[in-house]
Design a protein around this motif. Sequence first.
Motif, PDB file in Angstrom:
ATOM      1  N   THR A 170       0.831  -1.202   0.000  1.00 37.79           N
ATOM      2  CA  THR A 170       0.000   0.000   0.000  1.00 37.79           C
ATOM      3  C   THR A 170       0.863   1.248   0.000  1.00 37.79           C
ATOM      4  O   THR A 170       1.772   1.382   0.818  1.00 37.79           O
ATOM      5  CB  THR A 170      -0.904   0.017   1.248  1.00 37.79           C
ATOM      6  N   GLU A 171       0.604   2.117  -0.948  1.00 38.99           N
ATOM      7  CA  GLU A 171       1.234   3.436  -0.942  1.00 38.99           C
ATOM      8  C   GLU A 171       0.144   4.410  -0.488  1.00 38.99           C
ATOM      9  O   GLU A 171      -0.863   4.566  -1.185  1.00 38.99           O
ATOM     10  CB  GLU A 171       1.714   3.783  -2.353  1.00 38.99           C
ATOM     11  N   PRO A 172       0.315   5.002   0.681  1.00 39.76           N
ATOM     12  CA  PRO A 172      -0.809   5.779   1.217  1.00 39.76           C
ATOM     13  C   PRO A 172      -1.096   7.033   0.394  1.00 39.76           C
ATOM     14  O   PRO A 172      -0.230   7.581  -0.282  1.00 39.76           O
ATOM     15  CB  PRO A 172      -0.328   6.162   2.624  1.00 39.76           C
ATOM     16  N   ARG A 173      -2.329   7.440   0.479  1.00 42.91           N
ATOM     17  CA  ARG A 173      -2.731   8.650  -0.224  1.00 42.91           C
ATOM     18  C   ARG A 173      -2.153   9.885   0.462  1.00 42.91           C
ATOM     19  O   ARG A 173      -1.899   9.882   1.653  1.00 42.91           O
ATOM     20  CB  ARG A 173      -4.257   8.731  -0.263  1.00 42.91           C
ATOM     21  N   THR A 174      -1.944  10.928  -0.315  1.00 41.84           N
ATOM     22  CA  THR A 174      -1.468  12.201   0.223  1.00 41.84           C
ATOM     23  C   THR A 174      -2.576  13.225   0.046  1.00 41.84           C
ATOM     24  O   THR A 174      -2.936  13.562  -1.084  1.00 41.84           O
ATOM     25  CB  THR A 174      -0.223  12.680  -0.552  1.00 41.84           C
ATOM     26  N   PRO A 175      -3.152  13.707   1.134  1.00 43.51           N
ATOM     27  CA  PRO A 175      -4.243  14.679   0.989  1.00 43.51           C
ATOM     28  C   PRO A 175      -3.746  15.949   0.314  1.00 43.51           C
ATOM     29  O   PRO A 175      -2.562  16.299   0.386  1.00 43.51           O
ATOM     30  CB  PRO A 175      -4.670  14.961   2.430  1.00 43.51           C
ATOM     31  N   GLY A 176      -4.651  16.633  -0.320  1.00 43.32           N
ATOM     32  CA  GLY A 176      -4.312  17.901  -0.941  1.00 43.32           C
ATOM     33  C   GLY A 176      -4.006  18.957   0.113  1.00 43.32           C
ATOM     34  O   GLY A 176      -4.374  18.841   1.272  1.00 43.32           O
ATOM     35  N   LYS A 177      -3.316  19.974  -0.328  1.00 44.19           N
ATOM     36  CA  LYS A 177      -2.910  21.024   0.595  1.00 44.19           C
ATOM     37  C   LYS A 177      -4.046  22.021   0.806  1.00 44.19           C
ATOM     38  O   LYS A 177      -4.753  22.387  -0.140  1.00 44.19           O
ATOM     39  CB  LYS A 177      -1.706  21.735  -0.026  1.00 44.19           C
ATOM     40  N   ASP A 178      -4.230  22.423   2.041  1.00 42.45           N
ATOM     41  CA  ASP A 178      -5.195  23.503   2.312  1.00 42.45           C
ATOM     42  C   ASP A 178      -4.606  24.822   1.841  1.00 42.45           C
ATOM     43  O   ASP A 178      -3.407  25.063   1.982  1.00 42.45           O
ATOM     44  CB  ASP A 178      -5.481  23.587   3.807  1.00 42.45           C
ATOM     45  N   ILE A 179      -5.462  25.653   1.301  1.00 43.93           N
ATOM     46  CA  ILE A 179      -5.028  26.973   0.867  1.00 43.93           C
ATOM     47  C   ILE A 179      -5.802  28.018   1.656  1.00 43.93           C
ATOM     48  O   ILE A 179      -7.036  28.007   1.653  1.00 43.93           O
ATOM     49  CB  ILE A 179      -5.249  27.163  -0.649  1.00 43.93           C
TER      50      ILE A 179
END
Lengths: 807, 393
Positions: A367-376
């Motif tokens: 499993t390659e974990p997901r990377t959440p998007g950055k908050d702006i």
Amino acid sequence: MFHRRLALLAGLMLIPAALPAGRLLQLTIAKNEDLRAEAESRLLDQRWQPTTRGRILDRKDRVLAQDKPSFDVMVDYSVITGQWAFAQAAREARRQAGGQTWRSLSPVQREERIQQLLPTYRKRLDDGWAALARATETPIEEIEARRSDIMQQVSRAASRVWELRRQAREDDLARGLALSGDPTIDTIDGLDVPIAEFERPIREQVSAHAVLRGISDEAAFRLPPEVLEAPGLRSARTSDARRAAEARGDILPTLRVVDSALRLYPMEALSVEVPADRFPGPLRSEQTATINVFGSLTQIVGWMRDRVFAEDEQRRPRITADGRVDRGFYMPGDSVGHWGIEGGHEDELRGLRGLITEQLDTSEIDTEPRTPGKDIKLTIDANLQARIAALCSPDLGLTTVQPWQRNRATPVGTNLNAAAVIVEVDTGDILAMVSTPTFTLDDVRERPESVFINDPILSPAVNRAAGKPYAPGSIVKPLLFCAAVSAGVWEPDRRVACNGHLLPDRPNLFRCWVFKPPFNTTHDALLGGALSAQEALAVSCNIYFYQVGRALGPDGVSEWYGRFGVGNDPRVARPTLRLTGSPVFAGSAGAISPDSPLSADDQIEMGEPNAVTQTAPPRARRGVTPSEATLMGIGQGPVAWTPLHAADAYATLARSGLRIVPRLRMDEPLRSINLGLNPRSVAIALEGLSKAVNDERGTGHHITVDWPDGARRENIFTAPGVQVWGKSGTADSGQKARDAQGRLLADDRGQAISLDHAWFVVLAGRAGENRPRYAVAVLVEFGGSGGRIAGPLTNQILLALKAEGYL
Amino acid sequence: MFSSIIATERNWANPAWLCVLAGLLLSIIGIYAIDIGERTIAPATAADLAPVAAKQLVFLFVGLLAAGLLALPHERVIRFLAWPAMGVSIALLIFLLIPAVPSWIVTPRNGVRGWIDLGPIDLQPGEFAKIAFVLAAADYLRYRRTHREFLGLLPPALIAGVPIGLIFLQPDLGTAMLFVPSVFAMLLVAGARLKHLAIVVLAATLAAPMAYPFLKPYQQQRILGLIAQVRGDQHARDDMNYQAYTAQMLIGAGGTTGIPDAKSRAVIRFARLPERHNDMIFAVVVNRFGLLGGLAVAGLYMLWLAGALLSAALCKDPFGRLTIVGLSAFIAAQAAINIGMNVGVLPIVGLTLPFVSYGGSSMLVVWIMTGLTLSIALRPPPRMARPSFEFRD
């Protein structure tokens, strides 16, 4: 002889073995690595996991956009089209007939058997769709419409792909024919290239599609548990329970529910309380109006679209140039940021998918974990933005032509478009950037033709705060004064006499705004002598600033406008708002495009050579002329900018010439440039701006409102505890007023009435501090007098700033 | 009488045993490869074999039995049956083509009317026609000289032409093509003049492209697919070239020494190679055993051919000589075409790999060929026999 021939035969048997042997060696040795990798890649089952898109926040961490976890209902394309039923009927017919018998049947006989079984499977599909509609409480018509959309999209995609394949195949064959060198062969018609060669199914035709998006938890859990997809596990063989449910029509075949996200915009609709006790004239009331504001942030925040365009895939291909897989690549059905921050900052917001890789032979899972998007986080204050948008509502009347505004060009009751920008002086943060009219996401979805009008005057999609240029008019005067002094071409204490027109023997050219028949008033007469800079600013004397413009000259005027952030010079630092959809206008100062004809009004005879003559070559860029530089001294001529430019420039003035490039993101580093303004000139300019709004002779001090019992003066700025420096501007738009039949309207002198834009730009601070904290630029399109129209609106914006705790 | 039918004198020490050994080893390799392609777990015992592999084992035993039975009779018995066998084969081939024959008797497979359904097994007359043709041609040529003339090549060509034409009409191009090297080999060793044979080969080579328009679309497509592959065109790897490309991928993946059993089973399974237990079985073998395995299979065919040709060399009887040569040519050509197909130097023509590929009829026929070869080799050379096919070039 026989033995000789036998030996020869043995030799002949060996010769043909050479070629296969060589090929065997090539495959197993030379190509072993690549082919083994490819073979082993087929042992991998990779499944992408969705990620969470980053949030968009305002400066006070209010959520402007965020993902809400939800579920999508996925169904294979063959089920969507109904082809599944035919395939199943064929399979069952073959099973019933037996392999050998089936092979012996003619196509017609096979078709007959399939048709007998087809209704059973069609009913299964119909029942499955109905069950889905019931479970998710979705009208069946909506599901049917979605199916139709998907089929249309896929069909269009398939046509494009097949055409590309066909073209590629023709190119290959053409190359092959070219290599043959036969001049008589110039087409591929002689070759029977089967259609099946390029009309192979495309990926979208063999994959699943979302027929319902963003269904709630409750709806998802009303569906049978077998359809919930467990991440990380390869789809096991269909369970008996599921097969039975499908056979009953309780579950649509191939249906599964997957994790998804719904993009929410919590602040798209807000309700704003607007006290009217400080409104001008008859608009004033003791009651508080409640204004529902919709879409005040839509232009800035943007929205998502659920279609991936080719340019998205090109911008972010699955395999990067260095051969890596970009986990943020686009797949069919992905949502993509469109417009505003969502579109301009898509890559940061998007995040990266997770990847689950299952080794099919060993069942090992990696499993390659997901990377959440950055908050702006934006510099915008959403509440402040909404307040300002509410103030521009036609319901309040501040942007509606009123009788006491004496607007001869526009009928009373006309609703006007408006824009306002607030920049924090200390940081360059853009606190608000309002453009009205605006639009909502519903408008975009349901009535796009009402939003994306190909008309910059009417279209709500135009960002009037940062994307549409206007002649600045008088609001540039303090800036050019400082520029001229700093450039050493003007003395700060110099006085200029105003006799109504610049050129002694040309009373109709370069006139002061106060010099009008029948009285032909001059500022000399009004103020009792030549004007100082402060006085000229306060009363907005054109003659003074014609002189300033003349003194700066063409190069100086262009250069200083550029220093204040106007123009296309790459050395000029501009705000990097990165709002897709409605681009940010760079402004222009003296740059005339080859294709933009000057209007007749622009062709003013100056008593000196004018490069723009009817015999001159029309459109090569030829630089600002001295006459134009003179006009640009009062913000007319070949110069245009936006309210954002204006707020930026005034904030620079407030910082004594230190320009901090306005920013929209809190994490954007500050960029500052010292323009080298003469400190004395800045002090004088601020003094003049203070007089303009606080001295009763100032053009921004008061308005005159007609009441039944007579006209009365009312101060424009009434916000308690707020110190104001400001300048009004009435900028000639270059257009003329016309009646409903299109005929030009004329004034008392018989001259065509100009349509003017109303500007007001202020610096505001807390009383007693003597330090501007905020620059506010307000524009009302075709509003006429800056003081009468934009002034009261600006006052209300200051009250809004106070209400939000800024002042 | 018994001794006139069953050969009682035996030359046990003969090279034909090499054919038996090679055939047996190839058959065992075939059974294992069939199982690899059908199961993901290696069998612990014969009872755990995949059903098709178990069936192939049965076919092997039947084949061995047939070979043994055919090793018994005297050569003259076999020669006596040559023309009747040829007649029966022709009749069966004609029977296959009769449209009125019900489909439960003649079942088309992939459009080819090549099998007669006998219930538990299917009979493929085309396979047996190979043997009948060799025997008939051998009998025709055994003491003749007419084939030394150019026009004398016609009768053997006609003998071959009849079954070729009937098989071509099924249509089974691959099987029909195999008769050509066989008749060529027999004429070559029978003393036909080399220049005559060269003229025929040259004419056939020049005429071959003219046959292209008469091919069926799928046959043309296979040729186009090969051309595309040779040119490196990958457009068709997912459709018309899928079978060829996948076979080559599996062969290449095998490397020098192959892939371990479990991995190979998984790779082959998920590669979804079509016809993996018949036409493309060579790819399975090489994937499992690598280049060495592929060379071993080729070596076993060479062993079989060596045994057969040595037996022909030692045989003095012209019928025996020609029979062995004719049968060897069938084996050699079929093996070469199948391997060429798998490695991608020939278009896919639907020919199985002798001894290795799954199939009852083909297994039976190759073991009959082996049995006939052994039968001829077992017969001691007559003490007095005039030399055959000893001409001056």
